[in-house]
Design an enzyme around this catalytic site. Sequence first.
Site, PDB file in Angstrom:
ATOM      1  N   SER A 245     -10.375  -0.986   6.579  1.00 10.84           N
ATOM      2  CA  SER A 245      -9.737  -0.764   5.275  1.00 10.84           C
ATOM      3  C   SER A 245      -9.030  -1.960   4.664  1.00 10.84           C
ATOM      4  CB  SER A 245      -8.747   0.399   5.369  1.00 10.84           C
ATOM      5  OG  SER A 245      -9.427   1.627   5.416  1.00 10.84           O
TER       6      SER A 245
ATOM      7  N   LYS B 249       0.836  -1.202   0.000  1.00  5.45           N
ATOM      8  CA  LYS B 249       0.000   0.000   0.000  1.00  5.45           C
ATOM      9  C   LYS B 249       0.873   1.255   0.000  1.00  5.45           C
ATOM     10  CE  LYS B 249      -4.110   1.770   2.472  1.00  5.45           C
ATOM     11  NZ  LYS B 249      -5.070   1.523   3.567  1.00  5.45           N
TER      12      LYS B 249
ATOM     13  N   SER C 218     -10.015   1.427   2.439  1.00  8.29           N
ATOM     14  CA  SER C 218      -9.100   2.223   1.667  1.00  8.29           C
ATOM     15  C   SER C 218      -7.992   1.422   0.969  1.00  8.29           C
ATOM     16  CB  SER C 218      -8.439   3.266   2.579  1.00  8.29           C
ATOM     17  OG  SER C 218      -7.615   2.644   3.542  1.00  8.29           O
TER      18      SER C 218
END
Lengths: 474, 92
Positions: free
Chosen positions: A177, A78, A153
């Site tokens: 997330s 990420k 997310s």
Amino acid sequence: MIDISKLTIQSLNKHLKDGDFSVRELAEVYLENIKNKNPDVNAYLEIYSDVLEQADVIDKKIKAGDIKPLSGLPIAIKDNILIDGRVATSASKILKGYVAPYDATVIKKLKEQDVLFLGRANMDEFAMGGSTENSVFGVTKNPIDLSRVAGGSSGGSVAAVSMDGALASLGSDTGGSVRQPSSFCGVVGLKPTYGGVSRYGLMAMGSSLDVIGPITKTVTDSEILFNAIKGQDPMDSTTYGEGIYSQREVKSKMVVGVPYHVLENGGLSDKVRKNFDESIEKLRSLGYEIKEIKLPNIEYSLAVYYILMPAEVSSNLARFDGVRFGLHVDGDNLLQDYLKTKGQGFGQEVRRRILIGTYVLSAGYADAYYNKALVLRQKISEDFEKAFSEVDIIVTPTTPGPAFKIGEKINDPLSLYLEDVFTVPANIVGIPAISVPSGSVEEEGVSLPLGLQIMAPHNSEKILFEVGKKLLNE
Amino acid sequence: MITKEDIKNLADLARIEISEAEAEGLTSQIDSILGYVGQIKDSTGDVERAVPKLRNVMRDDVVTHTEEEYTEKLLNNAPSREGKYLKVKKIL
């Protein structure tokens, strides 16, 4: 030809040991697949230019007999986790061109394991959102249905695994997330116990809630990757060592708690409820005892979350001042520099949350909002503690429904916040939770995956893996 | 009920420049969000603050890296520098 759709971390290790293929050959297959799929899905913000060079180094080690459990694991990271010398932006304009000066602890551990870093994955800006629509680099689409969101997310990390563009990935989970996108894309996502995995080198969002978690295709892989990244770290004082939490043991006959009253408020459609009831039946048939439980204060968890998280956000993001890193927009004086840099550098959702955080912490409102939320946080924790004295795990759906359409909730922030209703409590309490695929529902002729969320007491990930493996017949 | 002026004041406090039009839009959005989270005011009862599981976590205050190991990496990320200093506008 290597069939990457069938590959797992476990089977990869055996293939490499047996010399079935090299890490370079494997890397080439992944890079080719990413080249074909990423233009549509937008899971990756950057594919590293040195993937094949990394592969050659690992191949050399393997040839010399140096093979580790994660050697050659093609992984996506990420965009809010630092890798020394590589760009990290949290999908924000304000960090354009930022180059990480050191390795996050999780990255250091993965490097020691000789994993193969494929690239950095798209996300909602600073991990704020549940659809990856808040990325300044465009939405990540759901590989199963390109008209729908991948979730967020950690949408890019999850989509990368779902489209076979990585064998595993790392995301971060502040309110769901990792779990929510995993549910939307049909993969396994783990939110470890708070403090179970070091946050050193993870860009802070809500520091009392954030945790890094693995995204994988199987529960067995989730366990392998979690064991590789977990552990106490002198660089993160909130990580815990031995003896802080007693670990629950896996028992032959475990009790599953179901807070049915929570489902009533979740806004579940009949189809999603039916899917959940089927999961409960499956657990029963696997020999678990099902018990209804009550969590009296859980109805407040979303409200508590949307007070504490923005409060922490408003504090954490104050550091982006246009002086030390990233974007700088020039004004007439230093104050104007700040105003312009933050005004233009932060996206709409980030600005919204900073303002809410500023409000709930401001004089006159802190007692009514922030301090009250802290009291409720403790009450919710006590509810869970009490529940776990009677049951071994607690299950809920991961999300109220399957992946929604791109743009469907973009203009109504509150409706998007309500998506987090089942995932947020684990972050508030700090307990581990995993989302495992639980089947699918048919929407407009497309079969969309759903997830079952399993929660366990602090430091008891072992139980989650045990139950998850049984559910997925691993 | 939060007003547009409140929003502009919050933005000033947070050092974020927002336009009139945005302040308008944010007013109704933040008002509905605060309305939602405001439900916690209805909850009653207090708790005795629990002692956190981890507290007073300390480590030795010692140098862990060689001199200037990170200097260039950090300064290169700054939008403006002069030699080994971050460059900012005159404050006084």
